[in-house]
Scaffold this motif. Structure first.
Motif, mmCIF file in Angstrom:
data_model
loop_
_atom_site.group_PDB
_atom_site.id
_atom_site.type_symbol
_atom_site.label_atom_id
_atom_site.label_comp_id
_atom_site.label_asym_id
_atom_site.label_seq_id
_atom_site.Cartn_x
_atom_site.Cartn_y
_atom_site.Cartn_z
ATOM 1 N N VAL A 1 0.833 -1.207 0.000
ATOM 2 C CA VAL A 1 0.000 0.000 0.000
ATOM 3 C C VAL A 1 0.865 1.253 0.000
ATOM 4 C CG1 VAL A 1 -1.692 1.317 1.330
ATOM 5 C CG2 VAL A 1 -1.892 -1.174 1.171
ATOM 6 N N SER A 2 1.863 1.281 0.868
ATOM 7 C CA SER A 2 2.692 2.474 0.983
ATOM 8 C C SER A 2 4.003 2.114 1.665
ATOM 9 C CB SER A 2 1.959 3.551 1.793
ATOM 10 O OG SER A 2 2.721 4.737 1.870
ATOM 11 N N CYS A 3 4.994 2.954 1.449
ATOM 12 C CA CYS A 3 6.302 2.727 2.057
ATOM 13 C C CYS A 3 6.936 4.062 2.391
ATOM 14 C CB CYS A 3 7.194 1.939 1.100
ATOM 15 S SG CYS A 3 8.855 1.580 1.722
ATOM 16 N N LEU A 4 7.660 4.089 3.498
ATOM 17 C CA LEU A 4 8.407 5.265 3.895
ATOM 18 C C LEU A 4 9.844 4.831 4.146
ATOM 19 C CD1 LEU A 4 7.369 7.988 6.438
ATOM 20 C CD2 LEU A 4 9.616 6.962 6.558
ATOM 21 N N ASP B 1 -1.164 2.930 -6.567
ATOM 22 C CA ASP B 1 -2.069 3.789 -7.341
ATOM 23 C C ASP B 1 -3.461 3.834 -6.719
ATOM 24 O OD1 ASP B 1 -0.731 2.831 -10.608
ATOM 25 O OD2 ASP B 1 -0.029 4.276 -9.114
ATOM 26 N N SER B 2 -3.891 2.737 -6.159
ATOM 27 C CA SER B 2 -5.253 2.652 -5.640
ATOM 28 C C SER B 2 -5.486 3.522 -4.410
ATOM 29 C CB SER B 2 -5.583 1.194 -5.290
ATOM 30 O OG SER B 2 -4.665 0.694 -4.329
ATOM 31 N N LEU C 1 -0.442 5.413 9.100
ATOM 32 C CA LEU C 1 -1.081 5.422 7.787
ATOM 33 C C LEU C 1 -2.436 6.096 7.965
ATOM 34 C CD1 LEU C 1 -0.760 4.502 4.810
ATOM 35 C CD2 LEU C 1 -2.181 2.527 5.410
ATOM 36 N N GLN C 2 -2.511 7.330 7.517
ATOM 37 C CA GLN C 2 -3.770 8.072 7.556
ATOM 38 C C GLN C 2 -4.561 7.699 6.319
ATOM 39 O OE1 GLN C 2 -5.091 10.239 9.932
ATOM 40 N NE2 GLN C 2 -6.928 10.126 8.664
ATOM 41 N N MET C 3 -5.752 7.174 6.529
ATOM 42 C CA MET C 3 -6.582 6.705 5.416
ATOM 43 C C MET C 3 -7.850 7.539 5.374
ATOM 44 S SD MET C 3 -6.072 2.582 5.850
ATOM 45 C CE MET C 3 -7.113 2.501 7.312
ATOM 46 N N PRO D 1 -15.294 0.684 0.256
ATOM 47 C CA PRO D 1 -15.473 -0.724 0.650
ATOM 48 C C PRO D 1 -14.325 -1.620 0.163
ATOM 49 C CG PRO D 1 -17.563 0.191 -0.055
ATOM 50 C CD PRO D 1 -16.524 1.245 -0.333
ATOM 51 N N GLU D 2 -13.746 -1.297 -0.957
ATOM 52 C CA GLU D 2 -12.644 -2.118 -1.471
ATOM 53 C C GLU D 2 -11.353 -1.941 -0.685
ATOM 54 O OE1 GLU D 2 -14.604 -0.028 -3.218
ATOM 55 O OE2 GLU D 2 -13.466 0.997 -4.806
ATOM 56 N N ASP D 3 -11.331 -1.024 0.251
ATOM 57 C CA ASP D 3 -10.175 -0.902 1.149
ATOM 58 C C ASP D 3 -10.252 -1.898 2.308
ATOM 59 O OD1 ASP D 3 -10.421 2.640 0.716
ATOM 60 O OD2 ASP D 3 -8.936 1.297 -0.202
#
Length: 126
Positions: A48-51, A62-63, A81-83, A88-90
């Motif tokens: 999903v993400s990386c730091l 991308d999603s 991770l601020q969302m 729903p697909e998350d």
């Protein structure tokens, strides 16, 4: 020993927000990368993400670009991770992982070499 503990998951309506936390111990963040992953039922785990503390860069799938933000509190050994604008697909179990590296090809590197937390469930209702 590297240990990662995720928290902050829960049930939220579509359009809502959650902030996940990944508390790390057993290592110093310098020269490490912290990644967030998720696994939905019946699907493979995805990055999903990386730091990266090596070069300060962040990476997003991308999603989630434009909706999720990864950040850290160095003194608290915590990566967030601020969302926002959740869909729903998350819905998935979200994991954090760490590896002594940067974020280049982080999904593959962390799957093979990373240390992982136990995951936290995020459910987004429609």
């Amino acid at each position: 020993e590297v240990q990662l503990v995720e928290s902050g998951g829960g049930l939220v309506q579509a359009g809502g927000a959650l902030r996940l936390s990944c508390l790390a111990s057993g290592f110093a963040f310098d020269d490490w990368a912290i990644g967030w992953f998720r696994q939905a039922p019946g699907k493979e785990r995805e990055g999903v993400s990386c730091l990266s503390y090596t070069d300060g860069k962040t990476v997003y799938a991308d999603s989630v670009t434009g909706r999720f933000t990864i950040s850290s509190d160095y003194l608290k050994n915590t990566v967030y991770l601020q969302m926002n604008s959740l869909k729903p697909e998350d819905t998935a179990v979200y994991f954090c992982a760490a590896v002594y590296d940067d974020c280049v090809d982080y999904a593959s590197v962390m799957e093979n070499l990373g240390s992982w937390g136990q995951g936290t469930q995020v459910t987004v209702s429609s």
